[in-house]
Design a protein around this motif. Structure first.
Motif, PDB file in Angstrom:
ATOM      1  N   LEU A  44       0.851  -1.190   0.000  1.00 46.05           N
ATOM      2  CA  LEU A  44       0.000   0.000   0.000  1.00 46.05           C
ATOM      3  C   LEU A  44       0.891   1.245   0.000  1.00 46.05           C
ATOM      4  O   LEU A  44       0.871   2.065   0.931  1.00 46.05           O
ATOM      5  N   LYS A  45       1.660   1.403  -1.063  1.00 41.74           N
ATOM      6  CA  LYS A  45       2.668   2.464  -1.121  1.00 41.74           C
ATOM      7  C   LYS A  45       2.070   3.853  -1.291  1.00 41.74           C
ATOM      8  O   LYS A  45       2.741   4.853  -1.049  1.00 41.74           O
ATOM      9  N   HIS A  46       0.822   3.922  -1.740  1.00 37.17           N
ATOM     10  CA  HIS A  46       0.171   5.219  -1.910  1.00 37.17           C
ATOM     11  C   HIS A  46      -0.885   5.468  -0.836  1.00 37.17           C
ATOM     12  O   HIS A  46      -1.741   6.337  -0.991  1.00 37.17           O
ATOM     13  N   THR A  47      -0.807   4.675   0.244  1.00 39.17           N
ATOM     14  CA  THR A  47      -1.766   4.790   1.347  1.00 39.17           C
ATOM     15  C   THR A  47      -1.049   5.281   2.591  1.00 39.17           C
ATOM     16  O   THR A  47       0.080   4.864   2.881  1.00 39.17           O
ATOM     17  N   GLU A  48      -1.693   6.163   3.326  1.00 35.00           N
ATOM     18  CA  GLU A  48      -1.172   6.623   4.613  1.00 35.00           C
ATOM     19  C   GLU A  48      -1.492   5.548   5.653  1.00 35.00           C
ATOM     20  O   GLU A  48      -2.660   5.207   5.857  1.00 35.00           O
ATOM     21  N   LEU A  49      -0.480   5.004   6.299  1.00 41.73           N
ATOM     22  CA  LEU A  49      -0.666   3.891   7.232  1.00 41.73           C
ATOM     23  C   LEU A  49      -0.465   4.360   8.663  1.00 41.73           C
ATOM     24  O   LEU A  49       0.512   5.045   8.975  1.00 41.73           O
ATOM     25  N   ILE A  50      -1.375   3.973   9.533  1.00 44.47           N
ATOM     26  CA  ILE A  50      -1.276   4.283  10.958  1.00 44.47           C
ATOM     27  C   ILE A  50      -1.444   2.990  11.743  1.00 44.47           C
ATOM     28  O   ILE A  50      -2.475   2.326  11.631  1.00 44.47           O
ATOM     29  N   GLN A  51      -0.442   2.660  12.531  1.00 41.38           N
ATOM     30  CA  GLN A  51      -0.530   1.450  13.348  1.00 41.38           C
ATOM     31  C   GLN A  51      -1.167   1.838  14.680  1.00 41.38           C
ATOM     32  O   GLN A  51      -0.527   2.424  15.561  1.00 41.38           O
ATOM     33  N   GLY A  52      -2.424   1.552  14.802  1.00 40.10           N
ATOM     34  CA  GLY A  52      -3.171   1.926  15.994  1.00 40.10           C
ATOM     35  C   GLY A  52      -4.597   1.430  15.906  1.00 40.10           C
ATOM     36  O   GLY A  52      -4.942   0.624  15.036  1.00 40.10           O
ATOM     37  N   SER A  53      -5.446   1.917  16.802  1.00 38.24           N
ATOM     38  CA  SER A  53      -6.853   1.499  16.847  1.00 38.24           C
ATOM     39  C   SER A  53      -7.750   2.720  16.827  1.00 38.24           C
ATOM     40  O   SER A  53      -7.430   3.745  17.440  1.00 38.24           O
TER      41      SER A  53
END
Length: 472
Positions: A76-85
């Protein structure tokens, strides 16, 4: 609560959950949304999607654990990723509260559209001892831990002199007679037999595998005739299949089973391994969103995969997969909604992405419709059962159909290749039977090496010499 300045200020499609629906929704939207000036943001506590149908094979040593997951960051190179809930959603004001996994201060994140894709969690019941003694098979971590536990217990049994403890080590209980439970017990039994062949201190006859199912039959997805064949097949391999039976107590190392419906005691014995695969439920985080829920705790949607309430469609809110009650126009569950499985989730995600994009241009939306083509299950090497478009298969043909279907369904070409190579190597070299120890305490060896050894006690002569010296 302040809005975090760390993340993009562009109009956002917020995807809550990174499983089947979350991954495919982001994959299908990320470039389109980026070109239109927006951004897709995916929030999940884990940095990967797990292909859950492969968990029994991971536990059984057929597939490398990392190959059954798909990295969000890599694909998902064009997606903003957030590791959380996501802990809450205020859809009226289009904001969500995010709690990072590292324990940092929660923050608000604005969005234009929200996609509820948080999936399902293991469904349990208030059984004494279950939380302390049991383990599920819903995550890759559970599959790895289970594999190591079974292999480790076989090794421990080989040097155990107490007959009762030895018997407890070699007793494995699976609760739940659906696809997950049947595939899990069959794969683990296959692996355990292979491990015992290499250990001359343990006999094959000492292994005990027990399947517990509360209903009068197993695997409702296949025909009753096929279900009967599966029971006969498992019993022919020495496994105990207990129908109309329920787990009543699991305190300590004890297992208490009762007959249904009279609740009389069926069996009582000890076991170190209790695996719970008795169903799933919608992720309870959906209760913090304010979206309308149906009786089973899933968010209500229409066939277009839009969240719907008492007064109709809730604009800019979407949902699919196990967390959503998506109407099944072809006939699904008794309540007319889609069965919570990967087959529906993968297809719903693609339809949701198309509908969300179409909604940006006020184009007509298309309802989700997919007739279940059947079901496939593998029971270890060259064994399985399948019902594909009304055609019933069992044995090697069903096993090949199982691998063919899931090999193609595994997301991304890269992961497909890794899994197929795992299968090829396993066919040539057999299952991987090496257990990994101390995964829960990886620093144990280093700590032992870095801790100074205690000073040895002084010898009697040395003590006397020190006393004489002191008196002088």
């Amino acid at each position: 609560m302040a809005i975090s300045p760390t993340f993009s200020a562009r109009p956002r499609v917020l995807v809550v959950g990174g499983g089947y629906v979350g991954l495919y929704t982001a994959l299908n939207l990320q470039k389109k949304i980026a070109k239109s000036g927006g951004i897709v943001t995916l929030v999940d506590p884990l940095p990967y999607m797990t292909y859950q149908p492969f968990l029994p094979e991971v536990a059984g040593g057929n597939i490398e654990a990392r190959h059954a997951v798909v990295s969000h960051r890599k694909h998902l190179k064009h997606t903003e990723l957030i590791q959380g809930s996501v802990t809450s959603i205020d859809h009226e004001n289009r904001t969500a509260v995010i709690a990072p996994v590292d324990g940092a201060t929660p923050f608000e994140l604005p969005y234009h559209d929200v996609v509820m894709a948080a999936g399902a969690i293991t469904r349990t019941f208030p059984i004494k001892g279950l939380a302390e003694s049991g383990i599920g098979l819903k995550t890759i971590e559970e599959a790895v831990a289970l594999r190591n536990q079974v292999l480790s217990l076989i090794e421990q049994a080989g040097t155990e002199t107490d007959p009762a403890v030895r018997k407890r080590h070699l007793t494995f209980v699976v609760v739940g007679g659906g696809f997950a439970g049947i595939e899990t017990i069959a794969e683990l039994e296959d692996m355990a037999r292979a491990a015992v062949k290499l250990n001359n201190r343990v006999e094959q006859s000492e292994l005990r595998f027990v399947l517990v199912e509360a209903m009068g039959r197993i695997m409702p997805e296949v025909t009753e005739k096929q279900a009967v064949w599966v029971v006969e097949h498992l019993r022919s391999r020495g496994m105990e299949v207990l129908l109309n039976t329920s787990l009543d107590n699991a305190e300590g190392d004890g297992i208490k089973l009762i007959n249904l419906p009279d609740k009389s005691v069926a069996q009582e014995f000890d076991a170190d391994t209790l695996i719970w695969t008795a169903g799933v439920m919608a992720n309870p985080m959906i209760r913090a969103t304010g979206f309308p829920l149906e009786p089973r705790g899933r968010v209500s949607t229409n066939t277009n995969l839009q969240v719907t309430g008492e007064f109709g469609v809730i604009e800019n809110a979407w949902a699919a997969g196990d967390i959503a009650a998506v109407p099944d126009v072809t006939g699904g569950l008794p309540d007319g909604t889609c069965v919570p499985n990967a087959q529906h989730a993968l297809r719903q995600a693609k339809r949701l992405a198309k509908n969300l994009w179409a909604s940006r241009f006020n184009k007509p939306l298309k309802g989700y419709k997919h007739k279940n083509l059947g079901a496939v299950a593998g029971f270890g090497e060259w064994q399985g059962v399948a019902k594909i478009m009304g055609i019933q298969l069992k044995g090697p043909l069903a096993w090949l159909a199982h691998r063919g279907y899931h090999g193609l369904a595994m997301p991304t070409v890269e992961r497909k290749f890794r899994v197929i190579m795992d299968w090829f190597v396993t066919m040539l070299a057999g299952r991987d039977l090496a257990q990994l120890e101390n995964l829960q305490a990886p620093r144990r060896t280093f700590v032992a090496a870095a801790t100074p050894a205690p000073k040895p006690a002084a010898k009697p002569a040395e003590v006397a010499k020190e006393e004489v010296t002191a008196s002088k």
